[in-house]
Design a protein around this motif. Structure first.
Motif, mmCIF file in Angstrom:
data_model
loop_
_atom_site.group_PDB
_atom_site.id
_atom_site.type_symbol
_atom_site.label_atom_id
_atom_site.label_comp_id
_atom_site.label_asym_id
_atom_site.label_seq_id
_atom_site.Cartn_x
_atom_site.Cartn_y
_atom_site.Cartn_z
ATOM 1 N N ASP A 178 -9.077 -25.427 -23.548
ATOM 2 C CA ASP A 178 -8.920 -26.512 -22.581
ATOM 3 C C ASP A 178 -8.769 -27.852 -23.290
ATOM 4 N N LEU A 179 -8.595 -28.914 -22.494
ATOM 5 C CA LEU A 179 -8.289 -30.232 -23.057
ATOM 6 C C LEU A 179 -9.402 -30.736 -23.975
ATOM 7 N N ASP A 180 -10.645 -30.724 -23.513
ATOM 8 C CA ASP A 180 -11.743 -31.265 -24.321
ATOM 9 C C ASP A 180 -11.909 -30.488 -25.626
ATOM 10 N N TYR A 200 5.077 -24.175 -25.358
ATOM 11 C CA TYR A 200 3.649 -23.850 -25.375
ATOM 12 C C TYR A 200 3.011 -24.256 -24.060
ATOM 13 N N SER A 201 2.570 -23.269 -23.306
ATOM 14 C CA SER A 201 1.929 -23.502 -22.013
ATOM 15 C C SER A 201 2.785 -24.384 -21.115
ATOM 16 N N ALA A 202 4.119 -24.161 -21.187
ATOM 17 C CA ALA A 202 5.079 -24.886 -20.350
ATOM 18 C C ALA A 202 4.933 -26.398 -20.478
ATOM 19 N N GLY A 203 4.600 -26.863 -21.687
ATOM 20 C CA GLY A 203 4.491 -28.293 -21.933
ATOM 21 C C GLY A 203 3.079 -28.836 -21.914
ATOM 22 N N ARG A 204 2.096 -28.039 -21.493
ATOM 23 C CA ARG A 204 0.722 -28.547 -21.434
ATOM 24 C C ARG A 204 0.182 -28.862 -22.822
ATOM 25 N N ALA A 208 -0.445 -24.055 -30.289
ATOM 26 C CA ALA A 208 -0.022 -22.959 -29.413
ATOM 27 C C ALA A 208 -1.105 -22.552 -28.418
ATOM 28 N N GLU A 209 -2.376 -22.751 -28.777
ATOM 29 C CA GLU A 209 -3.464 -22.342 -27.885
ATOM 30 C C GLU A 209 -3.878 -23.438 -26.911
ATOM 31 N N PHE A 210 -3.444 -24.676 -27.156
ATOM 32 C CA PHE A 210 -3.844 -25.795 -26.312
ATOM 33 C C PHE A 210 -3.236 -25.640 -24.914
ATOM 34 N N GLY A 211 -4.082 -25.738 -23.924
ATOM 35 C CA GLY A 211 -3.617 -25.609 -22.552
ATOM 36 C C GLY A 211 -3.454 -24.175 -22.099
#
Length: 345
Positions: free
Chosen positions: A67-69, A92-96, A60-63
């Motif tokens: 951040d990605l790394d 979650y983050s509109a798919g990010r 849920a927190e990714f993107g």
């Protein structure tokens, strides 16, 4: 490729003159052999046919806040400690979040080692669980995740109260038969809807085998008696979301001054009261006795509840994953459970 020792000639052509490889230097890292720390800890995942680590890493927190790394570092830490279940959603983050998880699985070559859970229904491009949008949402999620299948597709009923359950399951049947989905989960369904779903399953529709429900030591009303009864009768794997109540049960947020002026801050502030403080003190006491952080105690409390298979947890950093995983190895005694129950009443 031949390796040459000191003084050996690279022009040597005779096999008999090829030098043996040099022994490893005494300061070289010692290779780790065998499975990771929790690699041998697996439990049946309801009737999905999968065996899973009893703690699910949520994306849920990714993107969004991660951040990605940093997300990849969190995923690496989780799998290094033995985890094998990742949960994300098209909302979650509109798919990010799905993009990040997909890039990670592809770059690490671990798709076949991961049980992938995806919640569908909340993306603005394909909202709800109607037949057309459901198929489009799954196809879009597969593209973002860079995979050809979803192990557990969670149907999010909170996003669609209009589509008939039979229509949704008929579409899910096609997704299962086409190999795009392996098993079905449910989120936001009532006990009555789950009973209806099982009746439809007896007519040939796919069964719902996983139940995602908000549940933790402070939030028990969503997993009420009727829902528990149905989940138990249908042998569902229960995966509590909000396992740490938006981070409050980690013990890091105890005063309103430390909460942020945001939606997350408002969620935290809702628990900064006498009941919340009592509960944190109870987690503190148990954690001190057992030598683990509050977050691990909160996870252990969930795993001690009947029907719970694996809580879903989110993390902002690898160190948080290390804390949460400790909860899998904690066994709370009756006195611990009683103390926490009294404090959280």
């Amino acid at each position: 490729m031949a390796f040459f020792g000191v003084g050996a000639s690279a022009d040597s052509t005779s096999p008999s003159r090829a030098a043996a490889p040099l022994p490893p230097h005494p300061s070289s890292p010692i290779p780790v052999q065998g499975r990771p720390l929790g690699g041998g800890v697996r439990v049946p995942f309801g009737e999905t046919g999968c065996s899973v680590f009893p703690l699910i890493l949520g994306g849920a927190e990714f993107g969004w806040n991660v951040d990605l790394d940093s997300s990849h570092d969190i995923l690496d830490t989780y799998t290094d400690l033995g985890g094998n279940v990742v949960h994300t959603a098209d909302s979650y983050s509109a798919g990010r979040s799905e993009h990040i998880v997909g890039q990670w699985m592809h770059s690490r070559g671990v798709r076949d080692d991961i049980v992938l859970m995806v919640r569908i229904g909340g993306h603005p491009d394909n909202p709800g669980l109607g037949p057309v949008n459901l198929v489009r949402a799954v196809e879009a999620a597969l593209t973002r995740l860079r995979t050809d299948r979803i192990d557990v597709l969670t149907l999010d009923a909170t996003t669609d109260s209009a589509t008939a359950l039979e229509d949704t399951l008929a579409t899910a049947e096609w997704l299962v038969e086409s190999g795009k989905v392996r098993a079905l989960g449910a989120a936001g369904y009532t006990a009555a809807q789950l009973v209806e779903a099982r009746i439809l399953a007896s007519a040939g529709f796919p069964r719902i085998t996983v139940l995602d429900v908000p549940f933790n030591v402070l939030r028990r009303h969503d997993f009420d008696a009727d829902l528990r009864l149905v989940a138990g009768a249908q042998s569902m794997a229960v995966t509590p979301s909000h396992a740490l109540e938006h981070g409050f049960l980690s013990g890091r947020h105890r005063t309103r001054q430390r909460t942020m002026l945001s939606a997350r801050g408002a969620q935290l502030a809702a628990n900064i009261n006498r009941r919340g403080s009592r509960t944190l003190r109870a987690l503190d006491a148990v954690g001190t006795e057992l030598g683990v952080p509050d977050a691990a105690v909160a996870v252990a409390w969930l795993l001690a509840q009947r029907l719970v298979t694996a809580p879903i947890v989110n993390a902002y950093a690898p160190t948080q994953v290390e804390e949460l995983v400790q909860g899998v190895g904690v066994r709370l005694g009756r006195s611990h459970l009683a103390d926490i129950a009294r404090a959280s009443e």
